[in-house]
Design an enzyme around this catalytic site. Structure first.
Site, mmCIF file in Angstrom:
data_model
loop_
_atom_site.group_PDB
_atom_site.id
_atom_site.type_symbol
_atom_site.label_atom_id
_atom_site.label_comp_id
_atom_site.label_asym_id
_atom_site.label_seq_id
_atom_site.Cartn_x
_atom_site.Cartn_y
_atom_site.Cartn_z
ATOM 1 N N LEU A 205 3.326 -1.003 -1.366
ATOM 2 C CA LEU A 205 3.873 -2.192 -2.003
ATOM 3 C C LEU A 205 4.198 -1.813 -3.441
ATOM 4 O O LEU A 205 3.437 -1.070 -4.078
ATOM 5 C CB LEU A 205 2.869 -3.342 -1.996
ATOM 6 N N ASP A 206 5.316 -2.314 -3.955
ATOM 7 C CA ASP A 206 5.649 -2.039 -5.344
ATOM 8 C C ASP A 206 4.541 -2.540 -6.260
ATOM 9 O O ASP A 206 3.836 -3.508 -5.943
ATOM 10 C CB ASP A 206 6.961 -2.725 -5.723
ATOM 11 N N GLN A 207 4.410 -1.907 -7.403
ATOM 12 C CA GLN A 207 3.355 -2.289 -8.342
ATOM 13 C C GLN A 207 3.464 -3.749 -8.737
ATOM 14 O O GLN A 207 2.452 -4.455 -8.847
ATOM 15 C CB GLN A 207 3.418 -1.402 -9.589
ATOM 16 N N SER A 209 4.940 -6.226 -7.042
ATOM 17 C CA SER A 209 4.883 -7.168 -5.922
ATOM 18 C C SER A 209 3.436 -7.362 -5.485
ATOM 19 O O SER A 209 2.526 -6.673 -5.940
ATOM 20 C CB SER A 209 5.744 -6.674 -4.756
#
Length: 449
Positions: A205-207, A209
């Site tokens: 997961l993106d930082q 998000s």
């Protein structure tokens, strides 16, 4: 030349019957043969290499090898809903051939092996005693009760195979340069419980998000999950029509975007590629022509709610799993960049003005903002503030019950994985998105779908 060869043969010592049998056994491309394995049943056996008079010291003996589940193949079978046989997912256990079953060698030569060599059932690895005196020391994480309480409060689900957390925004999944704390590090320190192995990451997961993050609790379960997540993208590219009932992995995100898509629902199909910007200082993902080198990406979307203030809540379901796929598809294809995405929607934030309430919210729903012990204000960043956080949250994940799958492979020689039950995981919204949701619902002229 012939005389020299004859002289070498004459001077070469003749092997004994036991050493000859052992040597014949070790000519095979295996770690140890069946005959050789019989000689190491006693873990305290003393090894000799050149002669009976010259004895070697004791060795560090690892436990005997036993065949394990082929996690990658099992993951593919589960993803395709097909039947799977036990012999298809277990490594072959070849029996040694050519060794004299009546021979009982008391000594043998160890064979040097490499990391790519295959092991057979019952074989052992012998390591020099020196490895015990020089353990690899890794910098340990400084554990404390506050971090443990925070990390375990993120836990959504746990069984013998997986552990699932609700990742907050601004917390990196993996450590790196300049990152003090990450999910990988915190999970290794506080989410092992009784396991010797730390949880392993199987997707990202993106930082910025938030939402559902799955980790494998063992090496085998992590491999199975890796295969399922990878198969999701491979199968997605082959599907002409999206049939959710036939897919074993479902991911759904909630996003707040600027504007409204032209259609209330649909499927975005656009190839993505990485480009270098700022004279090589940074990179970004962008939509490219299909004739250019790229990775094809597909996203299903649906409008959930709109507002007269120019915001829309979207449900996004990635069919493939490309880097920054949802953010790029929203910004460049739908023309609705995600709130808080300053990388792909910076133009929409140039004239950003927070929505201010004239009266206090009911029941303190938009009340006090708190910080946590990791030094990050996870609860700030709503649309009522000057700099909103990324409004992208993985709210739901449906995946096969990996723990049950591994149990069925172990005890059932033939199992129909199309009947495997699913886990339906739900992650509550992070505080900043919940505050934005409450704020928009408290305003007039909002419309749901």
């Amino acid at each position: 030349m012939a005389e020299a060869l004859f002289l070498r043969r004459l001077l070469r010592p003749r092997p004994t019957a036991a050493t000859a049998a052992t040597a014949a056994a070790f000519l095979k491309p295996n770690y140890f043969s069946t005959a050789a394995s019989a000689a190491v049943n006693d873990e305290n056996v003393k090894l000799t290499e050149k002669s009976e008079e010259k004895k070697e010291g004791k060795w560090v003996i690892l436990p005997p090898f036993s065949p394990t589940v082929n996690g990658s193949l099992l993951g593919r079978k589960i993803s395709r809903g097909g039947r799977i046989l036990e012999e298809e997912v277990r490594r072959d256990c070849l029996e040694g051939e050519g060794a004299d079953s009546g021979a009982k060698p008391q000594e043998f030569r160890l064979k040097r092996v490499g990391e790519k060599d295959m092991m057979n059932q019952g074989e052992r690895i012998f390591l020099p005693l020196s490895v015990q005196g020089s353990p690899i020391k890794k910098p340990g994480y400084q554990c404390n009760d506050q971090d443990m309480h925070f990390t375990r409060s993120l836990e959504l689900y746990k069984d013998s195979a997986i552990i699932v957390i609700n990742k907050p925004p601004k917390l990196s999944v993996q450590g790196g340069l300049g990152i003090k704390k990450s999910v990988d590090e915190l999970a290794g320190a506080y989410l092992r419980y009784d396991n010797e192995e730390p949880p392993r990451l199987v997707h990202r997961l993106d930082q910025d998000s938030s939402g559902i993050l799955v980790m494998g609790r063992t090496r085998t379960s992590a491999t199975v999950l890796h295969s399922i997540f990878r198969e999701k993208t491979v199968c997605g590219l082959d599907d002409i029509e999206i049939d959710w009932k036939k897919r074993v992995l479902h991911k759904r995100y909630l996003a707040l975007v600027f504007g409204v898509p032209d259609q209330s629902s649909g499927v975005v199909s656009a190839p993505l590629a990485k480009v270098v910007v700022d004279d090589g200082k940074s990179e970004r993902i962008t939509v490219v022509d299909s004739r250019s080198p790229s990775q094809h990406a597909m996203t299903e979307y649906k409008v959930i709610q709109t507002s007269s203030y120019g915001y829309t809540w979207l449900e996004l379901a990635p069919i493939t799993g490309r880097k920054h796929q949802l953010r790029v598809h929203c910004a460049e294809v739908l023309g609705t960049p995600i709130v808080g995405d300053y990388k792909y929607g910076w133009q929409a934030h140039r004239n950003w003005k927070p929505i201010l309430l004239k009266t206090p919210s009911h029941n303190g729903e938009l009340g006090e903002v708190k910080s946590n012990n990791l030094g990050r204000d996870f609860e700030c960043g709503s649309i009522a503030e000057k700099q909103p956080h990324l409004h992208l949250h993985c709210k739901q994940l449906i995946l096969p019950n990996i723990s049950a799958a591994l149990e069925n492979v172990s005890f059932d020689s033939e199992y129909d994985f199309s009947k495997l039950e699913n886990l339906n995981l739900i992650a509550p919204l992070p505080s900043h998105m919940q505050r934005s949701w409450n704020l928009l619902n408290s305003l007039p002229d909002h419309q749901g779908y």
